[in-house]
Motif scaffolding. Structure first.
Motif, short mmCIF file in Angstrom:
data_model
loop_
_atom_site.label_atom_id
_atom_site.label_comp_id
_atom_site.label_asym_id
_atom_site.label_seq_id
_atom_site.Cartn_x
_atom_site.Cartn_y
_atom_site.Cartn_z
N UNK A 16 41.00 162.29 -69.53
CA UNK A 16 41.92 162.29 -68.40
C UNK A 16 41.31 161.54 -67.21
N UNK A 17 40.06 161.83 -66.90
CA UNK A 17 39.40 161.18 -65.78
C UNK A 17 39.27 159.68 -66.01
N UNK A 18 39.03 159.27 -67.24
CA UNK A 18 38.95 157.84 -67.54
C UNK A 18 40.31 157.17 -67.49
N UNK A 19 41.37 157.90 -67.80
CA UNK A 19 42.72 157.35 -67.64
C UNK A 19 42.99 157.07 -66.16
N UNK A 20 42.51 157.95 -65.30
CA UNK A 20 42.64 157.72 -63.86
C UNK A 20 41.73 156.57 -63.43
N UNK A 21 40.52 156.50 -63.97
CA UNK A 21 39.62 155.38 -63.67
C UNK A 21 40.29 154.04 -63.97
N UNK A 22 40.96 153.96 -65.10
CA UNK A 22 41.62 152.72 -65.50
C UNK A 22 42.63 152.27 -64.46
N UNK A 23 43.37 153.23 -63.92
CA UNK A 23 44.38 152.91 -62.91
C UNK A 23 43.71 152.50 -61.60
N UNK A 24 42.65 153.22 -61.21
CA UNK A 24 42.07 153.05 -59.88
C UNK A 24 41.05 151.92 -59.79
N UNK A 25 40.23 151.75 -60.83
CA UNK A 25 39.16 150.75 -60.75
C UNK A 25 39.16 149.75 -61.90
N UNK A 26 40.09 149.91 -62.83
CA UNK A 26 40.27 148.91 -63.87
C UNK A 26 39.49 149.12 -65.14
N UNK A 83 40.07 155.16 -52.50
CA UNK A 83 40.87 154.74 -51.35
C UNK A 83 42.26 154.26 -51.75
N UNK A 84 42.42 153.88 -53.02
CA UNK A 84 43.74 153.53 -53.58
C UNK A 84 43.95 154.44 -54.79
N UNK A 85 44.24 155.71 -54.53
CA UNK A 85 44.23 156.70 -55.61
C UNK A 85 45.46 156.66 -56.50
N UNK A 86 45.28 157.21 -57.69
CA UNK A 86 46.40 157.30 -58.62
C UNK A 86 47.41 158.36 -58.19
N UNK A 87 46.95 159.39 -57.49
CA UNK A 87 47.85 160.45 -57.07
C UNK A 87 48.47 160.15 -55.70
N UNK A 88 49.51 160.87 -55.37
CA UNK A 88 50.27 160.67 -54.13
C UNK A 88 49.57 161.40 -52.98
#
Length: 314
Positions: A19-29, A121-126
């Motif tokens: 899950x954390x890596x799925x967020x990493x992909x969105x936030x830092x590529x 600073x450009x997070x995946x969550x709202x």
């Protein structure tokens, strides 16, 4: 389908890491979270998995959210780590409420609970959900990286300065004392005893040959450099601290170049660290001067609650 929430177990570490890596992909590529880091958080002796962690699933599928809280001091300072998949405002709101309620209870012996949450600073969550609940940004950090190559060799010794590693127990204790002294004025730093410090840095996994103390004949031990080589993405500099009375002599830069040389020799092609952009020691300028550049920025969000007070629902 209704959300399901339950405490996290150590067996959930692979799913939480995914899950954390799925967020990493969105936030830092790219994914940059290692499973052993998740396991260290879950194994921390001060973490009560039944009360301090939450895993959210949407039906029988993979997790869509995760959060953990921890007590950062005896004065009501509470750390929060929270991940939710993009577009899952319902999960974010739920985890914020649970974390706030638990944090207020954890700080019941203090005058107030001060929660800190670090987000890209450009997070995946709202982040609008954070603002609605009274959270606000109070600090910015940068994760900085530098490519390494065969050209990064050990620097010439500084006259009068010697380095030793911390494989000996007495040197580990000295490294702890130097970290406590040199980071005492940094934002968010809370004093740690030696045992608590070892728990926080996952000392059982640390390669102590990659932790160094710098000394001079006149002043004794003057600086500490704590690094680790257990991240898949890059070598990592966790702490670089120089005592006040010897700052400005090039010791910090020398230690930084020493780390570059060591990690290049170990075959690493990238090294990274995190730095407070408002650091009182002008560390950001030091790192930039030695070729380190922004990888991504992290904002610290803060919320103050009366200790033991109930929080409002989403």
């Amino acid at each position: 389908m209704p959300l399901t929430v339950r405490p996290v177990s150590l067996a959930d570490a692979p799913a939480v890491c995914a899950l954390m890596n799925a967020v990493d992909l969105v936030e830092i590529g790219r994914p940059e979270t290692d499973q052993h880091t998740v396991e260290a958080d879950l194994r921390h002796p001060d973490t009560d998995l039944d009360r301090d962690t939450w895993l959210v699933t949407d039906g029988p599928g993979d997790p869509v959210g995760y959060a953990v809280v921890w007590n950062d001091s005896d004065e009501g300072d509470i750390g929060v780590d929270l991940y939710a998949l993009p577009g899952r405002g319902d999960v974010t709101a739920l985890l914020l409420r649970l974390a706030e309620e638990r944090a207020a209870a954890m700080a019941s012996g203090a005058a107030r609970a001060v929660l800190h949450l670090h987000l890209n600073a450009e997070p995946a969550l709202d982040t609008g959900l954070l603002g609605e609940r009274g959270w606000d940004t109070v600090r910015r950090h940068q994760v900085m990286t530098r490519p390494l190559s065969a050209r990064d060799t050990a620097p010439a010794p500084l006259p009068g300065l010697s380095l030793r590693d911390c494989r000996a127990e007495e040197d580990r204790r000295r490294a702890h004392a130097l970290v406590e002294e040199t980071f005492a004025e940094h934002f968010g730093h809370h004093p740690r005893g030696y045992t608590s410090w070892l728990d926080d840095i996952d000392g059982a996994r640390l390669d102590w040959s990659l932790v160094w103390i710098a000394s001079t004949e006149a002043e004794g031990d003057v600086a500490v450099l704590l690094t680790r080589d257990d991240r898949e993405a890059m070598g990592w500099i966790r702490n670089l601290g120089v005592r006040k009375e010897v700052r400005g002599r090039g010791i910090g830069g020398h230690l930084l170049r020493h780390a570059f040389g060591v990690y290049a020799a170990r075959g690493r092609d990238l090294v990274g660290l995190g730095v407070d952009t408002s650091n009182e020691t002008r560390a950001l300028a030091l790192y930039e001067a030695h070729g380190m550049a922004l990888h991504y920025a992290v904002d610290t969000w803060e919320l103050t609650l009366p200790a033991g007070a109930p929080t409002r629902t989403p």
